[in-house]
Scaffold this active site. Structure first.
Site, PDB file in Angstrom:
ATOM      1  N   HIS A  51      -9.395   4.925  -0.391  1.00 44.34           N
ATOM      2  CA  HIS A  51      -8.556   5.047   0.700  1.00 44.34           C
ATOM      3  C   HIS A  51      -8.999   5.773   1.790  1.00 44.34           C
ATOM      4  O   HIS A  51     -10.115   6.603   1.604  1.00 44.34           O
ATOM      5  CB  HIS A  51      -7.294   5.745   0.196  1.00 44.34           C
ATOM      6  N   ASP A  71       0.945  -1.195   0.049  1.00 42.39           N
ATOM      7  CA  ASP A  71      -0.019  -0.073  -0.017  1.00 42.39           C
ATOM      8  C   ASP A  71       0.934   1.101  -0.139  1.00 42.39           C
ATOM      9  O   ASP A  71       1.768   1.212   0.853  1.00 42.39           O
ATOM     10  CB  ASP A  71      -0.718  -0.077   1.311  1.00 42.39           C
ATOM     11  N   HIS A  72       0.663   2.347  -0.805  1.00 43.62           N
ATOM     12  CA  HIS A  72       1.561   3.358  -0.956  1.00 43.62           C
ATOM     13  C   HIS A  72       2.973   3.135  -0.917  1.00 43.62           C
ATOM     14  O   HIS A  72       3.737   3.709  -0.328  1.00 43.62           O
ATOM     15  CB  HIS A  72       1.221   4.245   0.139  1.00 43.62           C
ATOM     16  N   VAL A 127      -8.911  -0.194   5.087  1.00 40.91           N
ATOM     17  CA  VAL A 127      -9.298   0.044   6.652  1.00 40.91           C
ATOM     18  C   VAL A 127      -7.977   0.097   7.179  1.00 40.91           C
ATOM     19  O   VAL A 127      -7.327  -1.059   7.374  1.00 40.91           O
ATOM     20  CB  VAL A 127     -10.156  -0.765   7.209  1.00 40.91           C
ATOM     21  N   ALA A 128      -7.677   1.134   8.062  1.00 39.34           N
ATOM     22  CA  ALA A 128      -6.330   0.973   8.785  1.00 39.34           C
ATOM     23  C   ALA A 128      -6.548   1.602  10.176  1.00 39.34           C
ATOM     24  O   ALA A 128      -6.542   0.979  11.019  1.00 39.34           O
ATOM     25  CB  ALA A 128      -5.340   1.811   8.089  1.00 39.34           C
TER      26      ALA A 128
HETATM   27 ZN   LIG Z   1      -4.102   5.181   1.529  1.00 35.31          ZN
END
Ligand SMILES: [Zn+2]
Length: 290
Positions: free
Chosen positions: A212, A89-90, A235-236
């Protein structure tokens, strides 16, 4: 089972009107919780690790972090009989190439800081490399900003629908992260999405779309967004909240306890419940079962 790629699952979700949950991992316990929750719900699931999490896992070295995560993801997937995707991710340019070589099955390049022409050039080059490895590639156009101590969530540059279509065509990306109003790291569900913009992007862009920063978005908007064509929801922050609440509650109950296995078990159990709730909300429950 071994790690799988995401393309088939995202396409299916797009056709059927639900979303695959993509859950961010910072620690081994979070990975175990995410995969465990997906197994209970019978859902395909994306384990994902951001550049910042890689720096944490690798104690400053994202390459070491990628190695840890490649092993954690593979072992977590092999422990269950549901499809697990391991996604970067990223990622930076170098990280996307390293992740591809280390066994990740999907990767995102974040070229949001680059001028558009350079973003397109680098994204296209990485996309070719990821495709050569048979994996899925996610690119971003527009800016999903990050909350960093402000009172109100900041506003970033939203994705222009025409430019989004051009970007996907030029880069060959399989999946597009578009900026439609969400913000990373918001702790309350207070952000509304620009659903009109999402609709305009959806009619011009055929590839699966990613949300995001979903933790700060109202559930009403997430539901409408999934109906409007979002097929991967990240989801973070909500998982970090659940994890930390689990630790806090455990230590408050047993203030003299010093065994990390006890409070990390509580944290892991709290994340399982949060991920299960999200998977059901996204409509992904039972989808791994046919
Ligand atoms: Zn993101």
């Amino acid at each position: 089972m071994p790690l799988v790629t995401s393309k088939t699952w995202l396409r299916r979700a797009q056709t059927e009107g639900w979303a695959v949950g993509a859950f961010n991992v910072n620690t081994m316990e979070q990975a175990q919780a995410i995969v465990g929750a997906a197994k209970i719900e019978g859902a395909p699931v994306i384990l994902q690790c951001s550049h910042r999490a890689l720096l944490y896992l690798g104690q400053g070295s994202s390459l070491v972090g990628l190695r840890y995560m490649a092993h954690i993801g593979r072992v977590a997937a092999e422990a269950v009989d549901i499809p697990v995707i391991l996604h970067l991710d990223h990622g930076t340019y170098a990280e996307v190439l390293q992740a591809t070589a280390l066994g990740f099955t999907s990767a995102m390049f974040d070229g949001g800081d680059l001028p558009l022409d350079e973003n397109i050039g680098r994204t296209r080059a990485l996309c070719e490399a990821v495709h050569d490895a048979g994996l899925t590639f996610e690119a971003e156009l527009g800016e999903v900003p990050r909350m960093a101590g402000e009172e109100k969530p900041p506003v970033g540059e939203l994705t222009d629908p025409e430019q989004g279509a051009h970007f996907v065509e030029q880069t060959g990306a399989d999946v597009l992260a578009s900026a439609i109003g969400s913000v990373h790291a918001v702790k309350e569900k207070e952000v509304e999405l620009d659903l009109g913009r999402l609709a305009a992007i959806r009619v011009r862009v055929s590839v699966p779309l990613v949300l995001h920063g979903s933790s700060g978005v109202t559930d009403h908007c997430i539901r409408a967004g999934i109906q409007g064509g979002l097929t991967k929801v990240n989801v973070a922050t909500q998982l970090n909240q659940a994890f930390t609440e689990g630790v806090r509650a455990c230590l408050a109950e047993q203030p003299s306890m010093v065994d990390p296995r006890v409070y990390l078990s509580a944290a892991r159990a709290a994340v399982v419940e949060r991920v299960r709730e999200r998977i059901r909300f996204f409509g992904a429950a039972g989808k791994a079962e046919g």
